[in-house]
Design an enzyme around this catalytic site. Structure first.
Site, PDB file in Angstrom:
ATOM      1  N   TYR A 142       0.809  -1.215   0.000  1.00 55.23           N
ATOM      2  CA  TYR A 142       0.000   0.000   0.000  1.00 55.23           C
ATOM      3  C   TYR A 142       0.848   1.274   0.000  1.00 55.23           C
ATOM      4  O   TYR A 142       0.355   2.363  -0.256  1.00 55.23           O
ATOM      5  CB  TYR A 142      -0.953   0.024   1.199  1.00 55.23           C
ATOM      6  CG  TYR A 142      -2.005  -1.069   1.182  1.00 55.23           C
ATOM      7  CD1 TYR A 142      -2.197  -1.860   0.058  1.00 55.23           C
ATOM      8  CD2 TYR A 142      -2.802  -1.314   2.286  1.00 55.23           C
ATOM      9  CE1 TYR A 142      -3.142  -2.867   0.039  1.00 55.23           C
ATOM     10  CE2 TYR A 142      -3.765  -2.309   2.272  1.00 55.23           C
ATOM     11  CZ  TYR A 142      -3.928  -3.089   1.153  1.00 55.23           C
ATOM     12  OH  TYR A 142      -4.872  -4.077   1.140  1.00 55.23           O
ATOM     13  N   LYS A 193       3.876 -15.511   1.799  1.00 50.05           N
ATOM     14  CA  LYS A 193       3.691 -16.201   0.518  1.00 50.05           C
ATOM     15  C   LYS A 193       5.101 -16.530   0.014  1.00 50.05           C
ATOM     16  O   LYS A 193       5.541 -16.071  -1.040  1.00 50.05           O
ATOM     17  CB  LYS A 193       2.917 -15.272  -0.438  1.00 50.05           C
ATOM     18  CG  LYS A 193       2.511 -15.912  -1.748  1.00 50.05           C
ATOM     19  CD  LYS A 193       1.408 -16.935  -1.622  1.00 50.05           C
ATOM     20  CE  LYS A 193       1.124 -17.575  -2.969  1.00 50.05           C
ATOM     21  NZ  LYS A 193       0.264 -18.759  -2.884  1.00 50.05           N
ATOM     22  N   ASP A 225      -2.641 -18.256   1.397  1.00 50.54           N
ATOM     23  CA  ASP A 225      -3.813 -18.913   0.797  1.00 50.54           C
ATOM     24  C   ASP A 225      -4.315 -20.040   1.704  1.00 50.54           C
ATOM     25  O   ASP A 225      -5.522 -20.210   1.912  1.00 50.54           O
ATOM     26  CB  ASP A 225      -3.507 -19.430  -0.618  1.00 50.54           C
ATOM     27  CG  ASP A 225      -2.120 -20.032  -0.766  1.00 50.54           C
ATOM     28  OD1 ASP A 225      -1.301 -19.874   0.163  1.00 50.54           O
ATOM     29  OD2 ASP A 225      -1.851 -20.679  -1.786  1.00 50.54           O
ATOM     30  N   ASP A 249      -4.936  -7.057   5.931  1.00 53.74           N
ATOM     31  CA  ASP A 249      -6.161  -6.333   5.618  1.00 53.74           C
ATOM     32  C   ASP A 249      -7.271  -7.344   5.306  1.00 53.74           C
ATOM     33  O   ASP A 249      -8.390  -7.277   5.836  1.00 53.74           O
ATOM     34  CB  ASP A 249      -5.885  -5.434   4.400  1.00 53.74           C
ATOM     35  CG  ASP A 249      -7.009  -4.460   4.122  1.00 53.74           C
ATOM     36  OD1 ASP A 249      -7.946  -4.389   4.924  1.00 53.74           O
ATOM     37  OD2 ASP A 249      -6.953  -3.776   3.079  1.00 53.74           O
ATOM     38  N   ASP A 253     -10.427  -9.003   8.093  1.00 58.86           N
ATOM     39  CA  ASP A 253     -11.855  -8.892   7.773  1.00 58.86           C
ATOM     40  C   ASP A 253     -12.500 -10.265   7.693  1.00 58.86           C
ATOM     41  O   ASP A 253     -13.651 -10.460   8.110  1.00 58.86           O
ATOM     42  CB  ASP A 253     -12.059  -8.156   6.445  1.00 58.86           C
ATOM     43  CG  ASP A 253     -12.263  -6.662   6.667  1.00 58.86           C
ATOM     44  OD1 ASP A 253     -12.046  -6.194   7.799  1.00 58.86           O
ATOM     45  OD2 ASP A 253     -12.643  -5.958   5.710  1.00 58.86           O
TER      46      ASP A 253
END
Ligand code: NAD
Length: 361
Positions: A142, A193, A225, A249, A253
């Site tokens: 980001y 990852k 994943d 992020d 959620d």
């Protein structure tokens, strides 16, 4: 006895309704322990735009810097939807996070036994879930450079974002991960990852190295994943999760739905000298002003403030316990009430929890 200065930034909408209940709970803790809390209010978000023309009122940042911790409500609402981007209410929150170097976002997701059926997942999957997602908040995809869009003469284009982390950035968030795990069940899962990203190779290397300083915490690594699947398949396997900005992020959620309602989710942003504590939910314009918002997310945020900024672990436990007792007593706000049951209002729920906190001393 200690005196703690708390910056109170209720913001907009139901932020104005739930934060007073969190303050009353802290006052009850003060009465029980002899600690003195001094609450000083600051303007942020739409409230600050209305009063001063900017989403962070002059003086609010200084107030935050001069405090032991910040209790934050929520910002935004339809009234300010059309203001220019740089003036939007959430810029006030982002500015505070940046100025105070709050690089670690902590989001617990706990499934309260009596609310199991409020979760969209099956009872046997969510029952017993009690986990914490720690998200790196100021680095990664980001914020990385270069970023931007290149437009080509033939009408095509190419857009770039960059995922970048320094070893220093990974090390400091890893340390928060281990310290938080120490205050919980001493298990840390680092999510990356590593099979695809070189950033993840550095991430895993640094987290593993820092882990040698915390032999009492069990560390494991998981691919993002796989973690996304495991969170909805067997969430009870997790204690504390630490991960980079983008993965965090999304995963935080995803974890939020395990708890059933937005009104139940607290959070903390840590890193610099002063921590910020806020409910995960927004300003809920659909119910603002009606006195029916669930104050539990704000009250549990106050418990996190006690735990992580003031090191008042036992008192944080008392607040958590009081919330549990009130829920066990069958009391519910509208967002978590069963059909046909009489829901409690914000103030009424606050009263019940304050009384229960007082009873714990
Ligand atoms: P929201 O969290 O405000 O509301 C989503 C839904 O959950 C609504 O139906 C609301 O009534 C319900 N809800 C949320 N908190 C509740 C509570 N404590 N008790 C009972 N019900 C609750 O999200 P939204 O509707 O997407 O956003 C509304 C405004 O809030 C927008 O302006 C958005 O930008 C802002 N927002 C601010 C923050 C923040 O300040 N950190 C976070 C999210 C959204």
């Amino acid at each position: 006895m200690a005196t703690y200065r708390i910056a109170v930034l209720p913001g907009d909408g139901i932020g104005q309704e739930v934060i007073p209940e969190a303050i009353r709970v802290l006052e009850a803790v003060g009465k029980g322990t002899g600690a003195a809390f001094e609450f000083e209010r600051g303007l942020v978000g739409g409230a600050a735009i209305d009063a001063t023309g900017a989403p962070l009122a002059p003086g609010t940042l200084e107030l935050c810097r001069a405090s032991h911790a910040i209790l934050f409500g929520a910002v935004g609402g339809p009234k300010w939807d059309d203001v220019p981007h740089e003036q939007r209410p959430e810029r006030g929150l982002l500015a505070i996070r940046k100025e105070l170097d709050l690089y670690a976002n902590l989001r617990p997701a706990k499934c309260f036994p009596m609310l199991v059926d409020a979760s969209p997942l099956k009872r046997q999957v969510v029952e017993g879930t009690d986990l914490m997602v720690i998200r790196e908040l100021t680095g990664g995809l980001y914020f990385g450079e270069p970023r931007g869009v290149e437009r080509f003469a033939d009408g095509g284009a190419r857009a770039i974002n960059t995922m970048a982390y320094t070893s220093r950035e990974v090390e400091r968030i890893a340390r928060i991960g281990f310290e938080v795990a120490r205050k919980r069940r001493r298990r840390l899962t680092s999510v990356d990852k590593v099979n695809v990203l070189v950033v993840s190779q550095l991430w895993r290397e640094v987290v593993t190295r820092v882990g040698r300083e915390y032999p009492d915490v069990t560390l494991d690594h998981m691919l993002v994943d796989n973690c996304a699947m495991a969170l909805v398949h067997r969430p009870t396997q997790f204690d504390t999760i630490v991960t980079e900005n983008t993965f965090g992020d999304i995963l935080s959620d995803e974890a939020a739905i395990l708890a059933g309602s937005m009104g139940m989710l607290p959070s903390a942003s840590l890193g610099g000298a002063v921590g910020l504590f806020e409910p995960v939910h927004g300003t809920a314009p659909d119910i603002a002003g009606k006195g029916i918002a669930n104050p539990i997310a704000a009250i549990l945020s106050a418990a996190m403030l006690l735990r992580y900024s003031l090191n008042m672990t036992k008192d944080a436990d008392r607040v958590d316990q009081a919330v549990l007792r009130v829920l066990e007593g069958g009391h519910r706000t509208a967002d978590i009430a069963a059909a046909g049951a009489r829901p409690r209002g914000t103030r009424e729920m606050g009263d019940l929890i304050v009384r229960e906190v007082e009873r714990q001393y």
